[in-house]
Write a protein that holds these residues in place. Sequence first.
Motif, short mmCIF file in Angstrom:
data_model
loop_
_atom_site.label_atom_id
_atom_site.label_comp_id
_atom_site.label_asym_id
_atom_site.label_seq_id
_atom_site.Cartn_x
_atom_site.Cartn_y
_atom_site.Cartn_z
N ALA A 77 0.73 -1.02 0.10
CA ALA A 77 -0.04 -0.09 -0.08
C ALA A 77 0.87 1.24 0.07
N LYS A 78 1.76 1.21 0.86
CA LYS A 78 3.00 2.37 0.83
C LYS A 78 3.40 2.70 -0.42
N MET A 79 3.81 1.81 -1.32
CA MET A 79 4.66 1.95 -2.58
C MET A 79 3.32 2.19 -3.72
N ALA A 80 2.42 1.63 -3.40
CA ALA A 80 1.19 2.15 -4.30
C ALA A 80 0.65 3.54 -4.28
N LEU A 81 0.85 4.02 -3.15
CA LEU A 81 0.31 5.36 -2.92
C LEU A 81 1.37 6.22 -3.41
N GLU A 82 2.83 5.95 -3.23
CA GLU A 82 3.81 6.73 -3.39
C GLU A 82 4.04 6.87 -5.21
N ILE A 83 4.10 5.66 -5.65
CA ILE A 83 4.56 5.78 -6.98
C ILE A 83 3.88 4.80 -7.98
N GLY A 84 2.76 4.22 -7.33
CA GLY A 84 1.71 3.32 -8.13
C GLY A 84 1.25 3.89 -9.34
N ALA A 85 0.88 5.27 -9.20
CA ALA A 85 0.40 5.85 -10.46
C ALA A 85 1.23 6.06 -11.57
N SER A 86 2.48 5.93 -11.46
CA SER A 86 3.37 6.15 -12.50
C SER A 86 4.15 4.93 -12.89
N ASP A 87 3.84 3.79 -11.97
CA ASP A 87 4.80 2.65 -12.04
C ASP A 87 3.80 1.49 -12.22
N PRO A 88 3.64 0.91 -13.41
CA PRO A 88 2.79 -0.35 -13.75
C PRO A 88 3.07 -1.44 -13.12
N GLU A 89 4.46 -1.84 -12.84
CA GLU A 89 4.71 -3.02 -12.10
C GLU A 89 4.42 -2.86 -10.62
N VAL A 90 4.69 -1.80 -10.11
CA VAL A 90 4.28 -1.38 -8.65
C VAL A 90 2.82 -1.65 -8.45
N LYS A 91 1.98 -1.14 -9.34
CA LYS A 91 0.57 -0.96 -9.29
C LYS A 91 0.09 -2.45 -9.36
N ARG A 92 0.73 -3.25 -10.35
CA ARG A 92 0.21 -4.62 -10.35
C ARG A 92 0.32 -5.44 -9.11
N LEU A 93 1.81 -5.25 -8.67
CA LEU A 93 2.11 -6.09 -7.50
C LEU A 93 1.30 -5.65 -6.21
N ALA A 94 1.01 -4.32 -6.08
CA ALA A 94 0.10 -3.81 -4.97
C ALA A 94 -1.07 -4.42 -5.05
N GLY A 95 -1.76 -4.43 -6.09
CA GLY A 95 -3.20 -5.12 -6.78
C GLY A 95 -3.14 -6.49 -6.36
N GLU A 96 -2.23 -7.27 -6.50
CA GLU A 96 -2.18 -8.75 -6.30
C GLU A 96 -2.04 -9.11 -4.80
N CYS A 97 -1.37 -8.10 -4.03
CA CYS A 97 -1.48 -8.34 -2.41
C CYS A 97 -2.77 -7.89 -2.06
N PHE A 98 -3.42 -7.04 -2.54
CA PHE A 98 -4.66 -6.67 -2.04
C PHE A 98 -5.64 -7.88 -2.28
N SER A 99 -5.63 -8.16 -3.57
CA SER A 99 -6.69 -9.22 -3.97
C SER A 99 -6.55 -10.54 -3.01
N VAL A 100 -5.46 -10.91 -2.98
CA VAL A 100 -5.09 -12.28 -1.91
C VAL A 100 -5.43 -12.04 -0.76
N VAL A 101 -5.27 -10.77 0.00
CA VAL A 101 -5.81 -10.73 1.36
C VAL A 101 -7.33 -10.64 1.32
N ARG A 102 -7.73 -9.60 0.36
CA ARG A 102 -9.37 -9.63 0.13
C ARG A 102 -10.35 -11.00 0.16
#
Length: 207
Positions: free
Chosen positions: A116-141
């Motif tokens: 979440a911290k990395m997604a908020l900081e650079i996820g909007a401009s970094d597709p790989e960070v956004k993807r990994l953060a999304g996968e983290c959220f999905s598995v916990v959800r």
Amino acid sequence: MARPRSFDRDHVLHAAERQFRTSGYNGTSVDDISAATGLGRGSLYGAFDGKHGVLLEAMAGYFARLAQGPRKMLAGPDEGALERLHQYLLRAVHGVPLATDVPPASDRAGAACFAAKMALEIGASDPEVKRLAGECFSVVRAAVAECVQAAQRNGDIDPDADPDDLAYLLLTIIRGTDVVGAYGHSPDRLTSIAESAFALLPRPRHP
């Protein structure tokens, strides 16, 4: 030609994760990672192709841990599902733990969710960070939603409630707890938030 020094890759990534979680991506230099991990700049570039490569591998390792931890904590017999949800919320008071082979976070901000911290900081401009953060959220959800369904089967949560909606609600509160905790609020305050969130779970309607 001298052979490159061997190193424990997982330990290096865990130490780098700790550094990123403490100072953020933009606030972390290659020299900071070198100091945190004990690897020289040349070895970091050779093994990980620089700071961004270290980040992506550290996030992938975090995702692997996250995929196991919540699932293990939330899985179990239906009759204990509601209490497992309760304990999961209470655990959020202390954030997401670092790997066991590195020192604990120095403050609550350093224990915030890495993805979440990395997604908020650079996820909007970094597709790989956004993807990994999304996968983290999905598995916990998914793990939380499955525990909600178990509690519904046991008659502890309203069977008409949407498990995904409740999972999103609880995870939003948990990530919000990271923010409140990072601003220095006491564990007692964070525990009160967790208990209030637990009380929001809809119970069965009795005639």
